[in-house]
Design a protein around this motif. Structure first.
Motif, short mmCIF file in Angstrom:
data_model
loop_
_atom_site.label_atom_id
_atom_site.label_comp_id
_atom_site.label_asym_id
_atom_site.label_seq_id
_atom_site.Cartn_x
_atom_site.Cartn_y
_atom_site.Cartn_z
N ASP A 64 0.68 -1.33 0.05
CA ASP A 64 0.00 0.04 -0.04
C ASP A 64 0.87 1.48 -0.11
OD1 ASP A 64 1.00 -0.07 2.57
OD2 ASP A 64 -0.87 0.11 3.54
N THR A 73 -5.16 1.09 -5.93
CA THR A 73 -5.43 0.71 -4.47
C THR A 73 -4.69 -0.67 -4.13
OG1 THR A 73 -7.04 -0.81 -5.11
CG2 THR A 73 -7.75 1.35 -4.83
N GLN A 75 -5.74 -3.16 -2.94
CA GLN A 75 -6.48 -4.26 -3.52
C GLN A 75 -6.04 -4.78 -4.86
OE1 GLN A 75 -7.88 -1.77 -1.95
NE2 GLN A 75 -8.47 -2.54 0.09
#
Length: 309
Positions: A64, A73, A75
């Motif tokens: 991150d 992101t 994710q």
């Protein structure tokens, strides 16, 4: 202001070494890699040249911190990692400088992090396991001036770690190093041994500097040629075998010039796949040797030897 990758520089990267793929030949038993009894050394041949991957350590980067996908992101990064068969929670980067015996020259490419940046500082022990003492190294080739590549140039006491070696640094990176306020202690230690070079210079009989723009002001790879065999040490043009190869279009947060870094990765991967070029990834899974293969619209990393931890 970001520096733009010139058309000439991109063309040079794309065209250099664009010969046809070498024909397969039987391996001469006399050229078998030297056996080294250490899990931190991987011995292999580049044509007739003896080479060694030298483990310095391992780094773990949070997924991150925008290092590998500016604007993405966690994710999205995690999904790309798991799609490549790697854990999604963090980005694992190995660190293995390369040692090459080039005639009467003993050449070390990059010097590791000397135990900093979360690494384990194994380089000196790995080097000695090959039978080479620091004072025997004749040439050090630096890909760029970040700490995990130049950290091993000096000892903890501030002396030259490789006292008899010429230190080859690109003119662009040497200028940047001298202008960087926090690095002046190291600059003063290594200055008498530094030899700045220009793009495309032949630095040892078998090794040529290859400009790979984007990461730092003078970021450089090294092409090692022996007979019909070529290996490209590409430094930090790519960091992650999953993300840099699978998504070369992602902007790396560590690049000084993001667009140039993207263009460099695209050209490097296109050439490597086209010419079946052997690659050496200093941060790729141990021992960092392999090829890239086309997969759909992108590429995947094909290690030449199984990764070992």
């Amino acid at each position: 202001m970001m520096r733009r990758l010139t058309a000439a520089a991109l063309a040079a990267l794309t065209i250099t070494g664009a010969a046809c793929k070498p024909a397969e030949k039987p391996v001469d038993p006399a050229l078998a890699p030297a056996v080294v009894a250490s899990p931190d050394v991987h011995s292999f041949r580049i044509g007739v040249l003896q080479a060694y991957a030298l483990r310095d350590g391992q780094m773990a980067i949070p997924n991150d911190n925008q290092a590998f996908g500016v604007g993405l992101t966690p994710q999205a990064v995690s999904a790309a990692l798991t799609a490549a068969g790697q854990p999604g929670g963090q980005i694992a980067l190995s660190l293995q400088p390369l040692l090459v015996r080039d005639g009467d020259r003993i050449v070390l490419i990059d010097t590791g992090a000397a135990g900093e940046m979360g690494t384990q500082g194994k380089l000196m022990a790995s080097l000695k396991a090959t039978g080479v003492e620091p004072g025997q190294v004749t040439d050090i080739l630096i890909s760029h001036y970040h700490g995990d590549h130049i950290g091993g140039l000096a000892t903890k006491s501030g002396a030259l770690a490789f006292p008899n070696a010429t230190i080859h640094v690109s003119a662009g990176d040497w200028a940047a190093m001298q202008a960087y306020p926090d690095g002046q202690d190291l600059v003063e230690v290594i200055k008498p041994k530094v030899r700045p070079f220009s793009p495309g210079e032949v630095l040892t009989p078998s090794i040529t500097a290859v400009t790979l723009p984007g990461h730092t002001e003078g970021h450089t790879g090294y092409e090692i040629v022996s007979g019909e065999t070529r290996l490209l040490y590409f430094g930090d043009a790519m960091h992650s075998s999953a993300l840099s190869v699978g998504h070369p279009e992602w902007t790396q947060g560590w690049d000084t010039d993001g667009p140039a870094g993207i263009a460099t990765r695209a050209a490097l991967l296109e050439r490597a796949e086209r010419d079946d070029l052997m690659l050496y990834g200093v941060h790729f899974p141990w021992p960092g040797i392999g090829h890239v293969k086309k997969q759909g619209a992108g590429y995947v990393w094909a290690p030449e030897t199984p990764a070992r931890r």
